[in-house]
Design a protein around this motif. Sequence first.
Motif, PDB file in Angstrom:
ATOM      1  N   UNK A   1       1.055   5.106 -15.525  1.00 47.60           N
ATOM      2  CA  UNK A   1       1.586   3.685 -15.522  1.00 47.60           C
ATOM      3  C   UNK A   1       3.241   3.730 -15.329  1.00 47.60           C
ATOM      4  N   UNK A   2       3.916   4.671 -16.014  1.00 44.90           N
ATOM      5  CA  UNK A   2       5.336   4.785 -15.834  1.00 44.90           C
ATOM      6  C   UNK A   2       5.703   5.178 -14.256  1.00 44.90           C
ATOM      7  N   UNK A   3       4.974   5.893 -13.624  1.00 49.21           N
ATOM      8  CA  UNK A   3       5.385   6.450 -12.235  1.00 49.21           C
ATOM      9  C   UNK A   3       4.987   5.223 -11.581  1.00 49.21           C
ATOM     10  N   UNK A   4       3.844   4.389 -11.646  1.00 46.04           N
ATOM     11  CA  UNK A   4       3.418   3.202 -10.997  1.00 46.04           C
ATOM     12  C   UNK A   4       4.863   2.310 -11.020  1.00 46.04           C
ATOM     13  N   UNK A   5       5.240   2.080 -12.339  1.00 49.54           N
ATOM     14  CA  UNK A   5       6.103   1.126 -12.758  1.00 49.54           C
ATOM     15  C   UNK A   5       7.389   1.387 -11.846  1.00 49.54           C
ATOM     16  N   UNK A   6       7.823   2.578 -11.766  1.00 45.89           N
ATOM     17  CA  UNK A   6       9.373   2.943 -11.211  1.00 45.89           C
ATOM     18  C   UNK A   6       9.020   2.728  -9.615  1.00 45.89           C
ATOM     19  N   UNK A   7       7.633   3.083  -9.113  1.00 48.96           N
ATOM     20  CA  UNK A   7       7.728   2.676  -7.716  1.00 48.96           C
ATOM     21  C   UNK A   7       7.718   1.495  -7.233  1.00 48.96           C
ATOM     22  N   UNK A   8       7.005   0.367  -7.966  1.00 48.35           N
ATOM     23  CA  UNK A   8       7.079  -0.758  -7.875  1.00 48.35           C
ATOM     24  C   UNK A   8       8.444  -1.430  -7.884  1.00 48.35           C
ATOM     25  N   UNK A   9       9.097  -0.751  -9.087  1.00 50.30           N
ATOM     26  CA  UNK A   9      10.321  -1.297  -9.204  1.00 50.30           C
ATOM     27  C   UNK A   9      11.487  -1.268  -8.107  1.00 50.30           C
ATOM     28  N   UNK A  10      11.302   0.168  -7.607  1.00 47.86           N
ATOM     29  CA  UNK A  10      12.146   0.680  -6.315  1.00 47.86           C
ATOM     30  C   UNK A  10      11.559  -0.237  -5.276  1.00 47.86           C
ATOM     31  N   UNK A  11      10.474  -0.155  -5.139  1.00 49.56           N
ATOM     32  CA  UNK A  11       9.794  -0.749  -3.836  1.00 49.56           C
ATOM     33  C   UNK A  11      10.328  -2.497  -3.689  1.00 49.56           C
TER      34      UNK A  11
ATOM     35  N   UNK B   1       2.001   5.839  -2.821  1.00 49.15           N
ATOM     36  CA  UNK B   1       3.170   7.106  -2.769  1.00 49.15           C
ATOM     37  C   UNK B   1       2.857   8.082  -3.894  1.00 49.15           C
ATOM     38  N   UNK B   2       2.386   7.924  -4.740  1.00 53.00           N
ATOM     39  CA  UNK B   2       2.052   8.931  -5.826  1.00 53.00           C
ATOM     40  C   UNK B   2       1.013   9.931  -5.188  1.00 53.00           C
ATOM     41  N   UNK B   3       0.099   9.672  -4.361  1.00 52.00           N
ATOM     42  CA  UNK B   3      -0.883  10.443  -3.999  1.00 52.00           C
ATOM     43  C   UNK B   3      -0.769  10.933  -2.543  1.00 52.00           C
ATOM     44  N   UNK B   4      -0.319  10.152  -1.632  1.00 54.21           N
ATOM     45  CA  UNK B   4      -0.131  10.579  -0.228  1.00 54.21           C
ATOM     46  C   UNK B   4       1.325  10.221   0.210  1.00 54.21           C
ATOM     47  N   UNK B   5       1.623  10.531   1.164  1.00 53.28           N
ATOM     48  CA  UNK B   5       3.267  10.297   1.492  1.00 53.28           C
ATOM     49  C   UNK B   5       3.315   8.942   1.582  1.00 53.28           C
ATOM     50  N   UNK B   6       4.495   8.651   1.191  1.00 50.00           N
ATOM     51  CA  UNK B   6       4.854   7.163   1.034  1.00 50.00           C
ATOM     52  C   UNK B   6       5.672   6.991  -0.325  1.00 50.00           C
ATOM     53  N   UNK B   7       6.000   5.742  -0.714  1.00 50.76           N
ATOM     54  CA  UNK B   7       6.753   5.630  -2.052  1.00 50.76           C
ATOM     55  C   UNK B   7       7.399   4.389  -2.013  1.00 50.76           C
ATOM     56  N   UNK B   8       8.242   4.149  -2.917  1.00 50.01           N
ATOM     57  CA  UNK B   8       9.120   2.856  -3.248  1.00 50.01           C
ATOM     58  C   UNK B   8      10.177   2.559  -1.838  1.00 50.01           C
ATOM     59  N   UNK B   9      10.964   3.684  -1.574  1.00 47.44           N
ATOM     60  CA  UNK B   9      11.995   3.424  -0.888  1.00 47.44           C
ATOM     61  C   UNK B   9      11.412   2.831   0.667  1.00 47.44           C
TER      62      UNK B   9
ATOM     63  N   UNK C   1       0.919  -1.150   0.145  1.00 51.13           N
ATOM     64  CA  UNK C   1      -0.200  -0.189  -0.134  1.00 51.13           C
ATOM     65  C   UNK C   1       0.870   1.248  -0.105  1.00 51.13           C
ATOM     66  N   UNK C   2       1.949   1.304   0.668  1.00 49.19           N
ATOM     67  CA  UNK C   2       2.779   2.474   0.980  1.00 49.19           C
ATOM     68  C   UNK C   2       3.565   2.580  -0.490  1.00 49.19           C
ATOM     69  N   UNK C   3       3.934   1.680  -0.973  1.00 55.52           N
ATOM     70  CA  UNK C   3       4.622   1.748  -2.353  1.00 55.52           C
ATOM     71  C   UNK C   3       3.697   2.224  -3.454  1.00 55.52           C
ATOM     72  N   UNK C   4       2.208   1.895  -3.440  1.00 55.28           N
ATOM     73  CA  UNK C   4       1.531   2.356  -4.591  1.00 55.28           C
ATOM     74  C   UNK C   4       0.912   3.585  -4.300  1.00 55.28           C
TER      75      UNK C   4
END
Lengths: 77, 225
Positions: free
Chosen positions: B198-208, B121-129, B116-119
Amino acid sequence: MSELFDVVLLTLLILTALAVARARDLAAAAILFAAYSLMLCLLWLHRGAPDVALTEAAVGAGVTTLLFLVVIARTSR
Amino acid sequence: MNPRLAAAFVTGLAVPMLAAMAALPRHGSPDQPIHTHVAREYIESGPETGNLVTAILLDYRGMDTFGEVVVIFVGLVAVLVLARHREPALPAASPSPIVAFIVRLVTPFIALFGFHVILSGLEVPGGGLQGAAILGGLVILNGFVFGPQHARSLLPGRLLPWLQGAGPLAFLAAGIVGGIATGFALGYPTHLPLLHEAMLMGVELGIGIGGALIFSRLYLALEDA
């Protein structure tokens, strides 16, 4: 009120930092360091940096503490 | 070191630092330099909704983030080169039933929260790392309680070498796709919202996912050492 919250958190932060430095037991120091990270996480959150707070909680309190505990378990006990 | 000398040194260091702090603008005051130049421009012309921090990390300074992701991956490669795989001689100590029960109980919830935090991250605090640290911490927790063999069984088998590099690979793919769509390397096609997302999601998922596996492998290398 908001300033008071900061002062309380900063005081606890310094106290936990001193406790980490003074702890004789390594495992206790690692756990105290996690408490320090959680205090810092609350401080970030209160200062309006929720992204940094989340990183502090996940990396500082979570992964780092676990790695410290693994190393302690592998070396001294 | 002489304790008195150390105290004098620290005091001498503290005086100019405190003096400099007194000269800083008040926290949150709107006329301090960082709020009047780039930041204002970015908030005004940046994305209308979503997490500004993620937008800055992946778009405004995307090349820096790409470099950071590569550095973390290279760190794992360096550790794996130095560490040799060895079956742990000691059997995993049997955990107390309470600890084992609690860890088994919370594991799926922490895993769900990590994704949930990974995905989100585009809208609320959070993200891949952050998500990577949560998922990696979960694997380390399981290994700490049930033994490294159990942690190893949680990782994907054959896809592992590719998934470890998922961060840099996803970033590279996004850079190439963005380059084709916009003409700039790592450019994001704002005129194609679906592809952009899709690109942003892909990058976040990849980093995560890549980051979580890097954390896990670092832990396993530590256990095998």
